[in-house]
Scaffold this active site. Structure first.
Site, PDB file in Angstrom:
ATOM      1  N   GLU A 160       0.847  -1.191   0.000  1.00 38.58           N
ATOM      2  CA  GLU A 160       0.000   0.000   0.000  1.00 38.58           C
ATOM      3  C   GLU A 160       0.886   1.246   0.000  1.00 38.58           C
ATOM      4  O   GLU A 160       2.009   1.221   0.495  1.00 38.58           O
ATOM      5  CB  GLU A 160      -0.927   0.016   1.218  1.00 38.58           C
ATOM      6  N   GLY A 262      10.690  21.337   7.406  1.00 37.51           N
ATOM      7  CA  GLY A 262       9.802  21.317   8.570  1.00 37.51           C
ATOM      8  C   GLY A 262      10.563  20.855   9.791  1.00 37.51           C
ATOM      9  O   GLY A 262      11.786  20.965   9.842  1.00 37.51           O
ATOM     10  N   CYS A 269       5.003   5.353   9.657  1.00 36.67           N
ATOM     11  CA  CYS A 269       5.592   4.599   8.536  1.00 36.67           C
ATOM     12  C   CYS A 269       7.039   4.942   8.246  1.00 36.67           C
ATOM     13  O   CYS A 269       7.898   4.061   8.246  1.00 36.67           O
ATOM     14  CB  CYS A 269       4.744   4.827   7.286  1.00 36.67           C
ATOM     15  N   LYS A 330       1.739  15.455  11.360  1.00 36.92           N
ATOM     16  CA  LYS A 330       1.475  16.331  10.212  1.00 36.92           C
ATOM     17  C   LYS A 330       0.016  16.738  10.304  1.00 36.92           C
ATOM     18  O   LYS A 330      -0.753  16.157  11.079  1.00 36.92           O
ATOM     19  CB  LYS A 330       1.747  15.624   8.876  1.00 36.92           C
TER      20      LYS A 330
HETATM   21  C1  UDX Z   1       3.898   7.945   4.157  1.00 38.38           C
HETATM   22  C2  UDX Z   1       4.002   7.795   2.646  1.00 38.38           C
HETATM   23  O1  UDX Z   1       3.789   9.072   2.027  1.00 38.38           O
HETATM   24  C3  UDX Z   1       2.924   6.810   2.161  1.00 38.38           C
HETATM   25  O2  UDX Z   1       3.048   6.636   0.764  1.00 38.38           O
HETATM   26  C4  UDX Z   1       3.144   5.473   2.889  1.00 38.38           C
HETATM   27  O3  UDX Z   1       2.208   4.508   2.463  1.00 38.38           O
HETATM   28  C5  UDX Z   1       3.031   5.677   4.381  1.00 38.38           C
HETATM   29  O4  UDX Z   1       4.000   6.643   4.810  1.00 38.38           O
HETATM   30  P1  UDX Z   1       2.439   9.250   5.910  1.00 38.38           P
HETATM   31  O5  UDX Z   1       3.245   8.530   6.927  1.00 38.38           O
HETATM   32  O6  UDX Z   1       0.976   9.382   6.099  1.00 38.38           O
HETATM   33  O7  UDX Z   1       2.652   8.526   4.458  1.00 38.38           O
HETATM   34  O8  UDX Z   1       3.048  10.718   5.843  1.00 38.38           O
HETATM   35  P2  UDX Z   1       3.552  11.697   4.719  1.00 38.38           P
HETATM   36  O9  UDX Z   1       2.436  12.540   4.254  1.00 38.38           O
HETATM   37  O10 UDX Z   1       4.345  10.967   3.723  1.00 38.38           O
HETATM   38  O11 UDX Z   1       4.562  12.616   5.597  1.00 38.38           O
HETATM   39  C6  UDX Z   1       5.596  11.940   6.304  1.00 38.38           C
HETATM   40  C7  UDX Z   1       6.352  12.983   7.136  1.00 38.38           C
HETATM   41  O12 UDX Z   1       7.077  13.855   6.274  1.00 38.38           O
HETATM   42  C8  UDX Z   1       5.448  13.863   7.990  1.00 38.38           C
HETATM   43  O13 UDX Z   1       6.077  14.054   9.255  1.00 38.38           O
HETATM   44  C9  UDX Z   1       5.401  15.172   7.211  1.00 38.38           C
HETATM   45  O14 UDX Z   1       5.191  16.305   8.040  1.00 38.38           O
HETATM   46  C10 UDX Z   1       6.792  15.208   6.601  1.00 38.38           C
HETATM   47  N1  UDX Z   1       6.881  16.003   5.383  1.00 38.38           N
HETATM   48  C11 UDX Z   1       6.195  15.607   4.280  1.00 38.38           C
HETATM   49  C12 UDX Z   1       7.711  17.117   5.350  1.00 38.38           C
HETATM   50  O15 UDX Z   1       8.329  17.468   6.349  1.00 38.38           O
HETATM   51  N2  UDX Z   1       7.842  17.820   4.187  1.00 38.38           N
HETATM   52  C13 UDX Z   1       7.161  17.459   3.058  1.00 38.38           C
HETATM   53  O16 UDX Z   1       7.309  18.143   2.032  1.00 38.38           O
HETATM   54  C14 UDX Z   1       6.305  16.324   3.113  1.00 38.38           C
END
Ligand code: UDX
Length: 444
Positions: A160, A262, A269, A330
């Site tokens: 996924e 950030g 994950c 986030k």
């Molecule tokens: C992630 C993957 O995106 C997804 O494809 C996988 O299946 C599960 O893990 P998620 O854990 O929900 O999803 O978070 P994501 O939106 O990817 O953000 C991960 C972290 O990166 C967060 O702490 C977010 O704040 C940070 N982030 C994300 C940044 O600091 N800068 C960005 O530009 C994007």
């Protein structure tokens, strides 16, 4: 590897599917597969969870998920049970959506999957396909084949790529669907479950499918560690990190998204998967040093932020009160697992600050050292320092005057670059962002 072309393979129509595990992957998979027209039974061994889902109370918040669950239950093609043995014999597809937490040594713990597969293997209908959606160490699908040990049963890896906060959208409109198989027929059968999803289907082998999952998360985490290091460089050299991001992302090879600095990456994950794949690679002797470094620099970044805050605001921490805005890892989720906001908040408590936090999701947090309040105004009242750690819209839409009226001090650390710095400067407040020069110095 083949990219399946929808015109060249057949449709099987609606199928019976059992989804084992009703966490954010399982519940999303079950509800979306029902939405795609299949007949889905979701199974979980947690009776309380199943009973509350049956009453329409979901264990997680995901946009549109509740509507899809209600829609499926009302249409009669989505149901929930704790009775695994009743559900299994009558289905052609069993989706494994079980937790694979981090073991003590950093690897992914797949005991939940092994246990369930051992339970169901003798009850599986001949010709059934066991579809693994959980994130597992590379080559785990081979282990499942050995464990099932039945030539009339196939295993398929179907990882996924769901982001918390957009899980339904990511399931129904994915960038790609990955199907790892040994028997192409089984792969095509799983692919046909997604016939109403307009995305390319990557048909490949087990190891490649499992590797794609880990390397997608690892690359994205590495990308964020990179831009956070750039932010720190910009801070010391006098460049503007947001201008640098703009200049970088116009390069189509770099891409326009997922390059926002950030407080570091967190969640359930990235930390788990980067630890697992780097640990796994370490065991093969083929270390993934870039990923190891991404993990290390992510931690270092959070310590760097704490130091920036304590250096500028920590003259007498014991009397200073910090207002922490945002606790989730986030915006768009209520998840605080390995949240940088929480890590930074706890570090500030260790430095002697008293920390009062507000998050619109009012999440439960695993510490009593950070006081939780119910409104942003309450959190701001009397604060010497404000730290914006999560990019909730509520924080940037509140007027600068409201911040100024409530705060005792003048300093705000905007870790998400969401506050309009000029407006805050106009009311005597200083918004500090990592990688940008203070407003008063711009133009000098
Ligand atoms: C992630 C993957 O995106 C997804 O494809 C996988 O299946 C599960 O893990 P998620 O854990 O929900 O999803 O978070 P994501 O939106 O990817 O953000 C991960 C972290 O990166 C967060 O702490 C977010 O704040 C940070 N982030 C994300 C940044 O600091 N800068 C960005 O530009 C994007």
């Amino acid at each position: 590897m083949r990219i399946l072309n929808k015109e060249v393979w057949w449709s099987m129509g609606a199928q019976k599917i059992v989804v084992i595990g009703t966490g954010y992957v399982g519940l999303t998979t079950g509800a979306c597969m029902a939405h795609l027209g299949h007949e889905v039974i979701c199974v979980d061994n947690d009776e309380t969870k199943i009973n509350s889902i049956r009453r329409g109370i979901l264990p997680i918040y995901e946009e549109n998920l509740s509507e899809l669950v209600t829609q499926g239950c009302d249409a009669g093609n989505l149901s929930f049970t704790t009775n695994l043995s009743d559900a299994i014999p009558d289905t052609n597809f069993v989706f494994l959506c079980l937790p694979t937490p981090t073991s003590d040594d950093g690897s992914a713990d797949i005991t939940a999957i092994i246990g369930v597969v051992a339970d169901i293997r003798t009850h599986l209908k001949s010709g059934a396909v066991v579809v693994n959606k959980s994130t597992v160490p590379v080559n785990s699908a081979n282990s499942l084949v050995e464990l099932i040990n039945r030539s009339d049963i196939d295993v398929v890896s179907n990882p996924e790529f769901l982001r918390e906060g957009s899980a339904v959208r990511d399931f129904l409109m994915p960038d790609r669907i990955v199907v790892g198989c040994v028997n192409p027929m089984a792969g095509h059968r799983v692919a046909s479950l997604y016939e109403n999803v307009a995305s390319p289907i990557v048909l490949t082998d087990f190891a490649s499918a499992e590797t794609i999952k880990y390397m997608a998360n690892s690359y994205l985490a590495m990308r964020i560690s990179f831009i956070n290091e750039v932010a720190s460089f910009c801070h010391s050299i006098g460049a503007d990190v947001l201008e640098v991001v703009k200049g970088l992302t116009l390069d189509k090879r770099i891409g326009a998204t997922f390059l926002m600095p950030g407080p570091g990456w967190g969640g359930s994950c990235f930390p788990k998967d980067t630890r697992a794949i780097s640990r796994g690679a370490d065991l093969t002797g083929e270390r993934l040093e870039l990923i190891e470094t991404a993990i290390a620099t992510n931690t270092k970044h959070q310590l760097r932020i704490v130091k920036l805050i304590t250096d500028l605001a920590g003259n007498n921490p014991t009397t200073s009160r910090v207002c922490l805005l945002g606790l989730t890892f986030k915006a768009g989720t209520d998840d605080v697992r390995e949240s940088p906001a929480l890590i930074i908040g706890q570090a500030l408590v260790s430095e002697g600050f008293s920390v009062v936090a507000y998050d619109p999701m009012q999440p439960r947090i695993p510490t009593h050292q950070i006081a939780l309040v119910g409104t942003i105004e309450e959190a701001l009242r009397g604060a010497d320092v404000v730290v914006v750690a999560t990019e909730w819209e509520e924080f940037s839409s509140l007027a600068a005057e409201n911040y100024a009226d409530a705060m005792r001090g003048k300093l705000l650390f905007d870790l998400r670059y969401v506050l309009p710095r000029e407006k805050f400067a106009a009311v005597g407040l200083e918004v500090i962002t990592l990688g940008q020069r203070p407003i008063r110095e711009i133009g000098k």
